[in-house]
Design a protein around this motif. Structure first.
Motif, PDB file in Angstrom:
ATOM      1  N   HIS A 198      32.016  36.192  17.639  1.00 23.19           N
ATOM      2  CA  HIS A 198      33.010  36.968  18.388  1.00 23.19           C
ATOM      3  C   HIS A 198      33.982  37.668  17.439  1.00 23.19           C
ATOM      4  O   HIS A 198      34.340  38.841  17.648  1.00 23.19           O
ATOM      5  CB  HIS A 198      33.782  36.053  19.335  1.00 23.19           C
ATOM      6  CG  HIS A 198      33.049  35.714  20.589  1.00 23.19           C
ATOM      7  ND1 HIS A 198      32.698  36.672  21.527  1.00 23.19           N
ATOM      8  CD2 HIS A 198      32.601  34.526  21.085  1.00 23.19           C
ATOM      9  CE1 HIS A 198      32.064  36.103  22.535  1.00 23.19           C
ATOM     10  NE2 HIS A 198      31.987  34.799  22.294  1.00 23.19           N
ATOM     11  N   GLU A 199      34.406  36.958  16.406  1.00 20.28           N
ATOM     12  CA  GLU A 199      35.384  37.526  15.466  1.00 20.28           C
ATOM     13  C   GLU A 199      34.821  38.740  14.735  1.00 20.28           C
ATOM     14  O   GLU A 199      35.484  39.776  14.617  1.00 20.28           O
ATOM     15  CB  GLU A 199      35.812  36.449  14.466  1.00 20.28           C
ATOM     16  CG  GLU A 199      36.854  36.917  13.457  1.00 20.28           C
ATOM     17  CD  GLU A 199      37.259  35.835  12.495  1.00 20.28           C
ATOM     18  OE1 GLU A 199      37.875  36.164  11.458  1.00 20.28           O
ATOM     19  OE2 GLU A 199      36.969  34.652  12.758  1.00 20.28           O
ATOM     20  N   ILE A 200      33.576  38.622  14.241  1.00 21.22           N
ATOM     21  CA  ILE A 200      33.004  39.741  13.475  1.00 21.22           C
ATOM     22  C   ILE A 200      32.697  40.925  14.382  1.00 21.22           C
ATOM     23  O   ILE A 200      32.869  42.087  13.997  1.00 21.22           O
ATOM     24  CB  ILE A 200      31.743  39.267  12.704  1.00 21.22           C
ATOM     25  CG1 ILE A 200      31.375  40.281  11.624  1.00 21.22           C
ATOM     26  CG2 ILE A 200      30.563  39.017  13.623  1.00 21.22           C
ATOM     27  CD1 ILE A 200      30.252  39.806  10.701  1.00 21.22           C
ATOM     28  N   VAL A 201      32.298  40.647  15.620  1.00 21.26           N
ATOM     29  CA  VAL A 201      32.043  41.736  16.575  1.00 21.26           C
ATOM     30  C   VAL A 201      33.348  42.456  16.907  1.00 21.26           C
ATOM     31  O   VAL A 201      33.407  43.701  16.937  1.00 21.26           O
ATOM     32  CB  VAL A 201      31.370  41.190  17.841  1.00 21.26           C
ATOM     33  CG1 VAL A 201      31.378  42.241  18.954  1.00 21.26           C
ATOM     34  CG2 VAL A 201      29.941  40.752  17.547  1.00 21.26           C
ATOM     35  N   ASP A 202      34.403  41.696  17.169  1.00 20.78           N
ATOM     36  CA  ASP A 202      35.695  42.299  17.505  1.00 20.78           C
ATOM     37  C   ASP A 202      36.236  43.151  16.359  1.00 20.78           C
ATOM     38  O   ASP A 202      36.847  44.197  16.582  1.00 20.78           O
ATOM     39  CB  ASP A 202      36.713  41.208  17.854  1.00 20.78           C
ATOM     40  CG  ASP A 202      36.427  40.566  19.196  1.00 20.78           C
ATOM     41  OD1 ASP A 202      35.672  41.163  19.986  1.00 20.78           O
ATOM     42  OD2 ASP A 202      36.950  39.463  19.455  1.00 20.78           O
ATOM     43  N   GLU A 250      33.403  44.254  24.036  1.00 24.46           N
ATOM     44  CA  GLU A 250      33.693  43.613  25.318  1.00 24.46           C
ATOM     45  C   GLU A 250      32.432  43.282  26.105  1.00 24.46           C
ATOM     46  O   GLU A 250      32.465  42.482  27.040  1.00 24.46           O
ATOM     47  CB  GLU A 250      34.597  44.519  26.153  1.00 24.46           C
ATOM     48  CG  GLU A 250      33.965  45.827  26.578  1.00 24.46           C
ATOM     49  CD  GLU A 250      34.958  46.763  27.256  1.00 24.46           C
ATOM     50  OE1 GLU A 250      34.500  47.720  27.921  1.00 24.46           O
ATOM     51  OE2 GLU A 250      36.176  46.526  27.132  1.00 24.46           O
ATOM     52  N   LYS A 251      31.303  43.865  25.704  1.00 21.44           N
ATOM     53  CA  LYS A 251      30.037  43.583  26.381  1.00 21.44           C
ATOM     54  C   LYS A 251      29.178  42.567  25.627  1.00 21.44           C
ATOM     55  O   LYS A 251      28.079  42.233  26.077  1.00 21.44           O
ATOM     56  CB  LYS A 251      29.242  44.878  26.572  1.00 21.44           C
ATOM     57  CG  LYS A 251      29.913  45.858  27.531  1.00 21.44           C
ATOM     58  CD  LYS A 251      29.056  47.109  27.700  1.00 21.44           C
ATOM     59  CE  LYS A 251      29.723  48.083  28.666  1.00 21.44           C
ATOM     60  NZ  LYS A 251      28.922  49.324  28.827  1.00 21.44           N
ATOM     61  N   ALA A 252      29.652  42.103  24.475  1.00 19.85           N
ATOM     62  CA  ALA A 252      28.876  41.144  23.688  1.00 19.85           C
ATOM     63  C   ALA A 252      28.625  39.877  24.504  1.00 19.85           C
ATOM     64  O   ALA A 252      29.534  39.325  25.125  1.00 19.85           O
ATOM     65  CB  ALA A 252      29.614  40.807  22.398  1.00 19.85           C
ATOM     66  N   ASP A 253      27.390  39.423  24.498  1.00 22.38           N
ATOM     67  CA  ASP A 253      26.990  38.241  25.268  1.00 22.38           C
ATOM     68  C   ASP A 253      26.604  37.152  24.275  1.00 22.38           C
ATOM     69  O   ASP A 253      25.538  37.219  23.644  1.00 22.38           O
ATOM     70  CB  ASP A 253      25.818  38.591  26.182  1.00 22.38           C
ATOM     71  CG  ASP A 253      25.606  37.542  27.273  1.00 22.38           C
ATOM     72  OD1 ASP A 253      26.225  36.467  27.191  1.00 22.38           O
ATOM     73  OD2 ASP A 253      24.822  37.805  28.198  1.00 22.38           O
ATOM     74  N   VAL A 254      27.471  36.166  24.131  1.00 24.25           N
ATOM     75  CA  VAL A 254      27.275  35.112  23.125  1.00 24.25           C
ATOM     76  C   VAL A 254      27.281  33.756  23.815  1.00 24.25           C
ATOM     77  O   VAL A 254      28.196  33.446  24.582  1.00 24.25           O
ATOM     78  CB  VAL A 254      28.377  35.156  22.039  1.00 24.25           C
ATOM     79  CG1 VAL A 254      28.133  34.074  20.975  1.00 24.25           C
ATOM     80  CG2 VAL A 254      28.433  36.538  21.385  1.00 24.25           C
ATOM     81  N   ALA A 255      26.259  32.962  23.560  1.00 27.60           N
ATOM     82  CA  ALA A 255      26.184  31.600  24.073  1.00 27.60           C
ATOM     83  C   ALA A 255      26.017  30.654  22.888  1.00 27.60           C
ATOM     84  O   ALA A 255      25.637  31.076  21.785  1.00 27.60           O
ATOM     85  CB  ALA A 255      25.023  31.453  25.052  1.00 27.60           C
TER      86      ALA A 255
END
Length: 349
Positions: free
Chosen positions: A131-135, A144-149
């Motif tokens: 999440h941090e690197i995507v943001d 905001e559309k990244a889907d991470v599980a």
């Protein structure tokens, strides 16, 4: 729906099994077990035991979901499969720290990959890094559309063997690499001081690429140390853990800590750095977290001279049984179910 696994470093032996005992190869074997009949993407077509190796151009995007263990390659995989005219189905499986990727081009590429494709992470910490690197490295419309599980990898609890304490306490170097992030020099400094105080035997089982390193050579010169290759089989690996008294972890960062959890479940007393990655896998009041090398030495001394007392303290920290605490939180059954559920949720049955 079938699965095609992309792990560029996978090696299939002459016996038709994925060989090597690095974390990536272990995870490939786990995915092949979870998804029977899967493909492993490789250069030369080959029939193996329970799976087949196929070049990417022979993977049918209408039938296969690509589980990609190298997030940098997801976009090139997508482009190659899209030439068929069908919509490729690709997901990332991130099982390493993204913080280990330092080049700006590679960081941006991994960020874009994790923003564009659903991403499954091997722990909550790794998911947070994703999440941090995507943001940071993509635009808000993508982030905001990244889907991470995520789910903890867990270990094969049925592999654990009964303890067989060695005559001379065994201290394990709990990694197969001597990379800078593992801080092997800190390990060597601590155990060298400890060896002057009490009898012990240090064991380091290393990947062949690190056996000839300067650090490995220095350690092997100590008469109380054994440095050698990885165990030939998983059975040998767990047999060695069953007689390991303690280990000293010195890594600055870990995405999960599979080797440490395996050793802990096998009954070794773990002395670990007081870092977020270590606290994430241990009870809140775990008693053997060090801040300085002097604390590490003192804790490790107790671990090799009073292992039973140390295990009782770990039990207290876990509220009864440290072994049961670990088993409840680090079983690979949870991982198996979670990754199957996510693949179905993202791509359908």
């Amino acid at each position: 729906m079938k699965i095609a696994i992309n792990y560029p470093d996978a090696h299939v032996g002459s016996d038709g099994h994925v060989s090597d005992h690095d974390a990536g190869s272990t995870l490939v074997r786990r995915l092949l077990r979870i998804f029977p009949g899967s493909l492993l993407i490789g250069d030369v077509p080959r029939s193996c035991v329970g799976f087949a190796v196929r070049p990417l151009e022979l993977v049918d995007p209408a039938e296969h979901v690509v589980v990609n263990m190298a997030a940098l390659e997801s976009m090139s995989i997508w482009r190659a499969l899209a030439r068929s005219g069908r919509e490729p189905r690709v997901m990332n499986f991130v099982w390493k720290n993204t913080s280990s990727i330092t080049h700006p081009v590679e960081r941006a590429a991994v960020a874009l990959s994790c923003a564009l494709f659903p991403t499954f992470a091997n722990s909550e910490r790794t998911a947070g890094e994703v999440h941090e690197i995507v943001d940071r490295w993509t635009i808000p419309a993508l982030a905001e559309k990244a889907d991470v599980a995520w789910v903890n990898l867990g270990i094969r609890l049925d592999h654990v063997l009964p303890r067989r304490d060695a005559d001379v306490p065994v201290v394990l170097y709990p990694a197969i690499y001597l990379s800078e992030r593992k801080q092997p020099q800190v390990f060597l400094d601590v155990v060298e001081r400890l060896a002057r105080r009490t009898p012990l035997r240090v064991e380091a089982r290393l990947h062949e690429s690190h056996l000839a390193s300067e650090t490995a050579m220095r350690l092997s010169l100590r008469d109380w140390a054994w440095v050698g290759p990885l165990t030939a089989t998983r059975e040998d690996y767990w047999a060695a853990l069953a007689r390991t008294t303690a280990f000293l972890a010195t890594a600055t960062e870990e995405s999960y800590g599979l080797e440490y959890i395996e050793a802990l479940v096998a009954g070794a007393v773990g002395v670990l750095p007081d870092r977020p990655w270590a606290r994430a896998i241990l009870p809140t009041s775990y008693p053997f977290l060090y801040r300085t090398t002097a604390e590490a030495e003192a804790m490790l001394y107790r671990a090799v001279t009073e292992p039973d007392a140390c295990r009782r303290e770990a039990d207290v920290a876990a509220g009864g049984s440290f072994a049961q605490w670990l088993r409840a939180r680090h079983s690979d059954d949870q991982f198996d179910a979670a990754v199957v559920d996510q693949v179905e949720r993202w791509f359908g049955a």
